[in-house]
Each structure stands twice: as structure tokens, then as C-alpha cells.
Design a protein around this motif. Structure first.
Motif, PDB file in Angstrom:
ATOM      1  N   SER A  45       0.656  -1.283  -0.028  1.00 28.12           N
ATOM      2  CA  SER A  45       0.145   0.058   0.117  1.00 28.12           C
ATOM      3  C   SER A  45       0.734   1.152  -0.006  1.00 28.12           C
ATOM      4  N   LEU A  46       2.121   1.327   0.103  1.00 24.66           N
ATOM      5  CA  LEU A  46       3.066   2.427   0.196  1.00 24.66           C
ATOM      6  C   LEU A  46       4.126   2.131  -0.849  1.00 24.66           C
ATOM      7  N   ASN A  47       4.654   3.363  -1.481  1.00 24.04           N
ATOM      8  CA  ASN A  47       5.768   3.299  -2.294  1.00 24.04           C
ATOM      9  C   ASN A  47       6.784   3.543  -1.372  1.00 24.04           C
ATOM     10  N   ILE A  48       7.551   2.437  -0.725  1.00 22.25           N
ATOM     11  CA  ILE A  48       8.903   2.674   0.082  1.00 22.25           C
ATOM     12  C   ILE A  48      10.022   3.094  -0.482  1.00 22.25           C
ATOM     13  N   ASP A  49      10.386   4.243   0.235  1.00 23.61           N
ATOM     14  CA  ASP A  49      11.664   5.096  -0.379  1.00 23.61           C
ATOM     15  C   ASP A  49      12.945   4.624   0.412  1.00 23.61           C
ATOM     16  N   GLY A  50      12.731   4.520   1.771  1.00 22.08           N
ATOM     17  CA  GLY A  50      13.651   4.254   2.910  1.00 22.08           C
ATOM     18  C   GLY A  50      13.100   3.420   4.011  1.00 22.08           C
ATOM     19  N   ALA A  51      14.104   2.742   4.739  1.00 16.53           N
ATOM     20  CA  ALA A  51      13.738   2.004   6.006  1.00 16.53           C
ATOM     21  C   ALA A  51      14.812   2.102   7.131  1.00 16.53           C
ATOM     22  N   TRP A  52      14.447   1.995   8.256  1.00 16.96           N
ATOM     23  CA  TRP A  52      15.669   1.768   9.231  1.00 16.96           C
ATOM     24  C   TRP A  52      14.961   0.949  10.458  1.00 16.96           C
ATOM     25  N   VAL A  53      15.740   0.186  11.382  1.00 12.56           N
ATOM     26  CA  VAL A  53      15.372  -0.589  12.462  1.00 12.56           C
ATOM     27  C   VAL A  53      16.276  -0.420  13.681  1.00 12.56           C
TER      28      VAL A  53
END
Length: 102
Positions: A45-53
Motif C-alpha cells: 500500500s506504500l511506495n517505500i523509499d527508505g527504512a531503518w530498524v
């Protein structure tokens, strides 16, 4: 002869206890594995551009239940705008327990 039987029984019991302990321990996913699960679910459902954890799991309580969780965030593109989301995911399954837009 008796001592030999006792030693064998002790060894079998020790090995069986070790195997049982390992099988009963709750396995935990790595932060990277959880991140991949969260990104896969969010991409629907989202256009993911970046991520972190965060790399260290934390205790989390929700609706009277206790979880070990990883916390992190996602950045998604909405046209020209970037939107930030914070997530909380179960460390054992990768299930998203909370996802909030910031």
C-alpha cells in the motif's frame, strides 16, 4: 555393568534434555529479517523509499499481552512528498503490531 547402564542412561537423559530445551526456546528473527517482512507488507500500500530498524529488541505491552519487538521506521513517497511512518513489529514473527504516520 550397573555403572555402565547408569552412565548410558544419564547421557541419554542429558542429550534429550538439551534437545528439548532448544526446541522449546522461542526463536527470534534478526532485525534485518523483520525489516524485510515489514517492507514486504508495507509495499502493498506504500511506495517505500527508505527504512531503518533499531538493532536491539525491546519489551512491549499491548492489550494485556507482552511481546519482544523491534522498532523502526519507513519513508514512503506520495507523489513528490515524503511521508514518515514508525512501526513496531514482533521479534518472533515479524508481524506489524503498530504502524503510525508521523
Amino acid at each position: 555393568m550397573k555403572f555402565k547402564n547408569i552412565a548410558i542412561a544419564f547421557g541419554v537423559g542429558l542429550a534429550g534434555g538439551y534437545v528439548l530445551q532448544k526446541s522449546l526456546q522461542k526463536s527470534q528473527l534478526s532485525p534485518e529479517q523483520v525489516m524485510q517482512i515489514v517492507k514486504r507488507a508495507a509495499k502493498k500500500s506504500l511506495n517505500i523509499d527508505g527504512a531503518w530498524v533499531y538493532l536491539t529488541p525491546e519489551d512491549y505491552y499491548q492489550n494485556g499481552l507482552s511481546y519482544k519487538v523491534y522498532k523502526g521506521g519507513l519513508t514512503a513517497k506520495d507523489g513528490e512528498n515524503l511521508e514518515h511512518f514508525d512501526f513496531i513489529a514482533d521479534a518472533s514473527t515479524g508481524t506489524i503490531l503498530d504502524l503510525k504516520a508521523q
